[in-house]
Design a protein around this motif. Structure first.
Motif, mmCIF file in Angstrom:
data_model
loop_
_atom_site.group_PDB
_atom_site.id
_atom_site.type_symbol
_atom_site.label_atom_id
_atom_site.label_comp_id
_atom_site.label_asym_id
_atom_site.label_seq_id
_atom_site.Cartn_x
_atom_site.Cartn_y
_atom_site.Cartn_z
ATOM 1 N N HIS A 18 -58.382 62.363 28.565
ATOM 2 C CA HIS A 18 -59.646 61.755 28.128
ATOM 3 C C HIS A 18 -60.453 61.181 29.287
ATOM 4 O O HIS A 18 -61.290 60.295 29.091
ATOM 5 C CB HIS A 18 -59.383 60.662 27.095
ATOM 6 C CG HIS A 18 -58.846 61.182 25.801
ATOM 7 N ND1 HIS A 18 -59.417 62.231 25.113
ATOM 8 C CD2 HIS A 18 -57.769 60.813 25.068
ATOM 9 C CE1 HIS A 18 -58.738 62.475 24.023
ATOM 10 N NE2 HIS A 18 -57.715 61.632 23.968
ATOM 11 N N VAL A 23 -63.841 55.484 25.379
ATOM 12 C CA VAL A 23 -62.653 55.241 24.563
ATOM 13 C C VAL A 23 -62.552 53.769 24.160
ATOM 14 O O VAL A 23 -63.206 52.898 24.734
ATOM 15 C CB VAL A 23 -61.358 55.636 25.318
ATOM 16 C CG1 VAL A 23 -61.339 57.113 25.630
ATOM 17 C CG2 VAL A 23 -61.168 54.805 26.564
ATOM 18 N N GLU A 26 -56.433 49.621 23.133
ATOM 19 C CA GLU A 26 -55.844 48.410 22.565
ATOM 20 C C GLU A 26 -54.568 48.097 23.331
ATOM 21 O O GLU A 26 -53.770 48.984 23.615
ATOM 22 C CB GLU A 26 -55.542 48.589 21.085
ATOM 23 C CG GLU A 26 -55.059 47.305 20.439
ATOM 24 C CD GLU A 26 -54.938 47.408 18.933
ATOM 25 O OE1 GLU A 26 -54.187 46.598 18.367
ATOM 26 O OE2 GLU A 26 -55.576 48.281 18.337
ATOM 27 N N GLN A 32 -58.846 44.460 22.470
ATOM 28 C CA GLN A 32 -59.437 45.786 22.494
ATOM 29 C C GLN A 32 -60.535 45.837 23.540
ATOM 30 O O GLN A 32 -61.313 44.891 23.671
ATOM 31 C CB GLN A 32 -60.005 46.157 21.131
ATOM 32 C CG GLN A 32 -58.960 46.264 20.056
ATOM 33 C CD GLN A 32 -59.557 46.649 18.718
ATOM 34 O OE1 GLN A 32 -60.745 46.433 18.469
ATOM 35 N NE2 GLN A 32 -58.749 47.214 17.856
ATOM 36 N N ASP A 34 -63.533 48.583 25.164
ATOM 37 C CA ASP A 34 -64.179 49.886 25.112
ATOM 38 C C ASP A 34 -64.783 50.171 26.476
ATOM 39 O O ASP A 34 -65.281 49.271 27.147
ATOM 40 C CB ASP A 34 -65.243 49.941 24.023
ATOM 41 C CG ASP A 34 -66.373 48.967 24.243
ATOM 42 O OD1 ASP A 34 -67.530 49.424 24.277
ATOM 43 O OD2 ASP A 34 -66.117 47.757 24.392
ATOM 44 N N ALA A 102 -52.650 51.698 21.938
ATOM 45 C CA ALA A 102 -53.467 52.705 21.263
ATOM 46 C C ALA A 102 -54.649 53.074 22.137
ATOM 47 O O ALA A 102 -55.148 52.257 22.912
ATOM 48 C CB ALA A 102 -53.966 52.175 19.923
ATOM 49 N N SER A 104 -58.285 55.465 21.535
ATOM 50 C CA SER A 104 -59.105 56.274 20.626
ATOM 51 C C SER A 104 -60.398 56.677 21.318
ATOM 52 O O SER A 104 -60.999 55.866 22.023
ATOM 53 C CB SER A 104 -59.482 55.470 19.371
ATOM 54 O OG SER A 104 -58.350 54.942 18.763
ATOM 55 N N LEU A 106 -64.285 57.324 21.286
ATOM 56 C CA LEU A 106 -65.409 56.794 20.525
ATOM 57 C C LEU A 106 -66.624 57.702 20.678
ATOM 58 O O LEU A 106 -66.810 58.330 21.721
ATOM 59 C CB LEU A 106 -65.780 55.387 21.015
ATOM 60 C CG LEU A 106 -64.714 54.301 20.854
ATOM 61 C CD1 LEU A 106 -65.186 53.017 21.512
ATOM 62 C CD2 LEU A 106 -64.423 54.078 19.379
#
Length: 109
Positions: A18, A23, A26, A32, A34, A102, A104, A106
């Motif tokens: 990635h 992203v 966490e 968290q 970003d 984690a 993810s 975005l």
């Protein structure tokens, strides 16, 4: 102890896949963050995180401290001084891979 090595390798591979993507990361303490993954090494992932408008005051304070410490050469301030077109929009954040729980991707909008 045998669990930490695969965990490291899994998040290393995930972060590598990635790179340059926006992203949400966490950490094990529930925080968290970003940002855009800009680099990954064996121990850390480095994110470019967007700076909030209140973070600008910290940047301006550091610029003024540099000005007081070093002074300006000549009449004009140094190149890139805030107010002359340059304003950082991102800051670097280093997160240990061991702390990630984690990751993810975005959307950009």
């Amino acid at each position: 102890m045998h669990k930490t090595q695969p965990h490291h390798q899994d998040f290393y591979s995930l972060c590598k896949s990635h790179m340059n993507k926006y992203v949400l990361a966490e950490t094990s303490d529930g925080r968290q963050f970003d940002g855009i993954i800009v680099d990954v090494d064996a121990e850390n992932v480095i994110l470019a995180v967007p700076m909030a408008s209140n973070d600008m005051s910290v940047y301006q304070d550091s610029q003024m401290a540099n000005q007081r410490q070093w002074g300006w050469y000549g009449f004009y301030p140094p190149y890139g001084y805030y107010g002359y077109g340059f304003r950082p929009r991102f800051s670097r954040l280093v997160l240990p891979l061991a702390a990630l729980t984690a990751l993810s991707v975005l959307p950009w909008f």
